[in-house]
Motif scaffolding. Sequence first.
Motif, mmCIF file in Angstrom:
data_model
loop_
_atom_site.group_PDB
_atom_site.id
_atom_site.type_symbol
_atom_site.label_atom_id
_atom_site.label_comp_id
_atom_site.label_asym_id
_atom_site.label_seq_id
_atom_site.Cartn_x
_atom_site.Cartn_y
_atom_site.Cartn_z
ATOM 1 N N ALA A 10 0.834 -1.204 0.000
ATOM 2 C CA ALA A 10 0.000 0.000 0.000
ATOM 3 C C ALA A 10 0.867 1.252 0.000
ATOM 4 N N ALA A 11 1.962 1.232 0.751
ATOM 5 C CA ALA A 11 2.875 2.381 0.797
ATOM 6 C C ALA A 11 3.557 2.596 -0.551
ATOM 7 N N VAL A 12 3.881 1.515 -1.247
ATOM 8 C CA VAL A 12 4.473 1.648 -2.584
ATOM 9 C C VAL A 12 3.475 2.336 -3.521
ATOM 10 N N PHE A 13 2.218 1.919 -3.464
ATOM 11 C CA PHE A 13 1.203 2.565 -4.288
ATOM 12 C C PHE A 13 0.960 4.007 -3.841
ATOM 13 N N GLU A 14 1.140 4.275 -2.545
ATOM 14 C CA GLU A 14 1.020 5.650 -2.068
ATOM 15 C C GLU A 14 2.066 6.533 -2.731
ATOM 16 N N VAL A 15 3.287 6.041 -2.818
ATOM 17 C CA VAL A 15 4.345 6.788 -3.503
ATOM 18 C C VAL A 15 3.908 7.083 -4.938
ATOM 19 N N GLY A 16 3.332 6.085 -5.598
ATOM 20 C CA GLY A 16 2.869 6.271 -6.967
ATOM 21 C C GLY A 16 1.816 7.347 -7.107
ATOM 22 N N TRP A 17 0.827 7.345 -6.203
ATOM 23 C CA TRP A 17 -0.223 8.349 -6.376
ATOM 24 C C TRP A 17 0.210 9.735 -5.928
ATOM 25 N N VAL A 18 1.095 9.814 -4.955
ATOM 26 C CA VAL A 18 1.594 11.140 -4.551
ATOM 27 C C VAL A 18 2.390 11.757 -5.700
ATOM 28 N N ILE A 19 3.245 10.957 -6.315
ATOM 29 C CA ILE A 19 4.003 11.454 -7.466
ATOM 30 C C ILE A 19 3.051 11.782 -8.614
ATOM 31 N N GLY A 20 2.041 10.933 -8.812
ATOM 32 C CA GLY A 20 1.062 11.190 -9.860
ATOM 33 C C GLY A 20 0.315 12.496 -9.658
ATOM 34 N N LEU A 21 -0.027 12.827 -8.417
ATOM 35 C CA LEU A 21 -0.731 14.090 -8.166
ATOM 36 C C LEU A 21 0.113 15.288 -8.580
ATOM 37 N N LYS A 22 1.412 15.154 -8.457
ATOM 38 C CA LYS A 22 2.299 16.270 -8.804
ATOM 39 C C LYS A 22 2.677 16.281 -10.283
ATOM 40 N N HIS A 23 2.876 15.114 -10.878
ATOM 41 C CA HIS A 23 3.484 15.051 -12.200
ATOM 42 C C HIS A 23 2.576 14.554 -13.319
#
Length: 114
Positions: A10-23
């Motif tokens: 879940a934390a790995v996917f969190e990294v993905g969506w946080v980066i996605g929100l920015k980029h």
Amino acid sequence: MKDWWKIVVAAVFEVGWVIGLKHADSGVEWVGTAVAIYVSFHLLIVAGRTLPVGTAYAVFVGLGAAGTVIAEIIFFGVPVKPAKLILIAVLLAGVIGLKFVTDEGGEKEWHGSH
């Protein structure tokens, strides 16, 4: 132990969506971000059914924050600062320590008002 792995994923996917929100710039990237949000929180919720919720959430957020900082350094050229790396190490030590001192069966389920 299986539920702790759900928190890690879940934390790995969190990294993905946080980066996605920015980029995210395209529709496909925004869909990927939305999928990452869903998977991340779904796994957190499922694991939270058996793990102590406070500890599970703290581990989830700590790993996600550390992973996001590391991903920004690796993929987006954010400058590496020794103080930042030390603080990430302290954060991870706290998260790991919190997991080890938590009694996984210690919290009782809540079934209405008591």
